[in-house]
Design a protein around this motif. Structure first.
Motif, PDB file in Angstrom:
ATOM      1  N   MET A   1       0.808  -0.842  -0.128  1.00 61.38           N
ATOM      2  CA  MET A   1       0.488  -0.005   0.396  1.00 61.38           C
ATOM      3  C   MET A   1       1.213   0.997   0.027  1.00 61.38           C
ATOM      4  N   LEU A   2       0.268   2.019  -0.795  1.00 55.05           N
ATOM      5  CA  LEU A   2       1.287   3.489  -0.837  1.00 55.05           C
ATOM      6  C   LEU A   2       1.032   4.545   0.518  1.00 55.05           C
ATOM      7  N   THR A   3       2.176   5.030   0.450  1.00 59.29           N
ATOM      8  CA  THR A   3       1.800   6.368   1.712  1.00 59.29           C
ATOM      9  C   THR A   3       0.371   7.106   0.885  1.00 59.29           C
ATOM     10  N   ASP A   4       0.164   8.100   1.719  1.00 64.06           N
ATOM     11  CA  ASP A   4      -0.290   8.922   1.438  1.00 64.06           C
ATOM     12  C   ASP A   4       0.654  10.489   0.316  1.00 64.06           C
ATOM     13  N   THR A   5       1.783  10.529   0.599  1.00 58.98           N
ATOM     14  CA  THR A   5       2.553  10.993  -0.022  1.00 58.98           C
ATOM     15  C   THR A   5       2.772  10.442  -1.972  1.00 58.98           C
ATOM     16  N   GLU A   6       2.803   9.126  -1.300  1.00 55.90           N
ATOM     17  CA  GLU A   6       3.367   8.826  -2.941  1.00 55.90           C
ATOM     18  C   GLU A   6       2.052   8.065  -3.835  1.00 55.90           C
ATOM     19  N   LEU A   7       1.102   7.863  -2.849  1.00 58.18           N
ATOM     20  CA  LEU A   7      -0.879   8.164  -3.757  1.00 58.18           C
ATOM     21  C   LEU A   7      -0.116   9.585  -4.816  1.00 58.18           C
ATOM     22  N   LYS A   8      -0.279  11.107  -3.976  1.00 59.49           N
ATOM     23  CA  LYS A   8      -0.720  11.890  -3.969  1.00 59.49           C
ATOM     24  C   LYS A   8       0.559  12.222  -4.902  1.00 59.49           C
ATOM     25  N   LEU A   9       1.745  11.951  -5.117  1.00 62.76           N
ATOM     26  CA  LEU A   9       2.536  11.826  -6.252  1.00 62.76           C
ATOM     27  C   LEU A   9       2.700  10.840  -7.920  1.00 62.76           C
ATOM     28  N   LYS A  10       2.120   9.857  -7.682  1.00 63.97           N
ATOM     29  CA  LYS A  10       1.827   9.043  -8.444  1.00 63.97           C
ATOM     30  C   LYS A  10       0.552   9.238  -9.431  1.00 63.97           C
ATOM     31  N   GLY A  11      -0.850  10.251  -8.020  1.00 61.77           N
ATOM     32  CA  GLY A  11      -1.887  10.398  -8.946  1.00 61.77           C
ATOM     33  C   GLY A  11      -1.357  11.580  -9.773  1.00 61.77           C
ATOM     34  N   ILE A  12      -0.658  13.161  -9.515  1.00 64.27           N
ATOM     35  CA  ILE A  12      -0.257  13.787 -10.076  1.00 64.27           C
ATOM     36  C   ILE A  12       0.013  14.039 -11.038  1.00 64.27           C
ATOM     37  N   LYS A  13       1.944  12.741 -11.498  1.00 66.07           N
ATOM     38  CA  LYS A  13       2.408  12.488 -12.157  1.00 66.07           C
ATOM     39  C   LYS A  13       1.138  11.338 -13.577  1.00 66.07           C
ATOM     40  N   VAL A  14       0.705  11.148 -12.704  1.00 63.32           N
ATOM     41  CA  VAL A  14      -1.001  10.356 -14.200  1.00 63.32           C
ATOM     42  C   VAL A  14      -1.185  11.285 -14.903  1.00 63.32           C
ATOM     43  N   LEU A  15      -2.177  11.965 -13.415  1.00 60.95           N
ATOM     44  CA  LEU A  15      -2.858  13.534 -14.319  1.00 60.95           C
ATOM     45  C   LEU A  15      -1.940  14.568 -15.609  1.00 60.95           C
ATOM     46  N   LEU A  16      -0.922  14.577 -15.085  1.00 61.09           N
ATOM     47  CA  LEU A  16       0.144  15.421 -16.178  1.00 61.09           C
ATOM     48  C   LEU A  16       0.657  14.313 -17.112  1.00 61.09           C
ATOM     49  N   LYS A  17       0.965  13.300 -17.342  1.00 62.16           N
ATOM     50  CA  LYS A  17       1.099  12.496 -18.299  1.00 62.16           C
ATOM     51  C   LYS A  17      -0.065  12.802 -19.495  1.00 62.16           C
ATOM     52  N   GLU A  18      -1.648  12.729 -18.345  1.00 62.37           N
ATOM     53  CA  GLU A  18      -2.451  12.254 -19.794  1.00 62.37           C
ATOM     54  C   GLU A  18      -2.835  13.209 -20.007  1.00 62.37           C
ATOM     55  N   LEU A  19      -3.333  14.484 -19.224  1.00 64.21           N
ATOM     56  CA  LEU A  19      -3.874  15.654 -19.121  1.00 64.21           C
ATOM     57  C   LEU A  19      -3.154  17.195 -19.801  1.00 64.21           C
ATOM     58  N   GLY A  20      -1.891  17.110 -19.785  1.00 61.38           N
ATOM     59  CA  GLY A  20      -0.816  18.095 -19.433  1.00 61.38           C
ATOM     60  C   GLY A  20      -0.954  18.576 -18.445  1.00 61.38           C
ATOM     61  N   LYS A  21       0.327  19.784 -18.239  1.00 66.69           N
ATOM     62  CA  LYS A  21       0.035  20.804 -17.486  1.00 66.69           C
ATOM     63  C   LYS A  21      -0.757  21.798 -16.790  1.00 66.69           C
ATOM     64  N   VAL A  22      -1.592  22.027 -17.811  1.00 71.30           N
ATOM     65  CA  VAL A  22      -3.004  23.515 -17.331  1.00 71.30           C
ATOM     66  C   VAL A  22      -4.184  22.642 -17.669  1.00 71.30           C
ATOM     67  N   GLU A  23      -4.181  21.732 -17.753  1.00 72.04           N
ATOM     68  CA  GLU A  23      -5.701  20.263 -17.748  1.00 72.04           C
ATOM     69  C   GLU A  23      -5.279  20.063 -16.082  1.00 72.04           C
ATOM     70  N   THR A  24      -4.178  19.403 -15.799  1.00 71.22           N
ATOM     71  CA  THR A  24      -4.274  18.598 -14.745  1.00 71.22           C
ATOM     72  C   THR A  24      -4.633  20.226 -13.691  1.00 71.22           C
ATOM     73  N   GLU A  25      -4.302  21.357 -13.941  1.00 74.01           N
ATOM     74  CA  GLU A  25      -4.416  22.222 -12.824  1.00 74.01           C
ATOM     75  C   GLU A  25      -6.180  22.947 -13.079  1.00 74.01           C
ATOM     76  N   ARG A  26      -6.881  22.731 -14.022  1.00 70.83           N
ATOM     77  CA  ARG A  26      -8.027  22.779 -14.015  1.00 70.83           C
ATOM     78  C   ARG A  26      -8.641  21.886 -13.429  1.00 70.83           C
TER      79      ARG A  26
END
Length: 67
Positions: A1-26
């Motif tokens: 199981m991932l820690t909360d921090t690891e989960l957040k980082l992994k989630g952000i990486k997925v969002l950035l990869k799939e959506l890009g910076k602007v759409e991730t922020e949105r």
């Protein structure tokens, strides 16, 4: 199981990869702005499936991820 921090980082990486910076922020802004009850959402998410069907789908998904 991932820690909360690891989960957040992994989630952000997925969002950035799939959506890009602007759409991730949105996306993050939309989530923060909206009142969201995860428990209530989860209850209705799979209301048309039983536990066995969900389990089968989860095991199949995991099998495909290992390939």
């Amino acid at each position: 199981m991932l820690t909360d921090t690891e989960l957040k980082l992994k989630g952000i990486k997925v969002l950035l990869k799939e959506l890009g910076k602007v759409e991730t922020e949105r996306f993050i802004a939309l989530i923060k702005k909206e009142v969201f009850d995860y428990t209530e959402w989860q209850r209705s998410l799979w209301e048309d499936k039983d536990v066995e069907e969900l389990s089968r789908e989860a095991m199949e998904f995991r099998r495909r991820q290992k390939i």
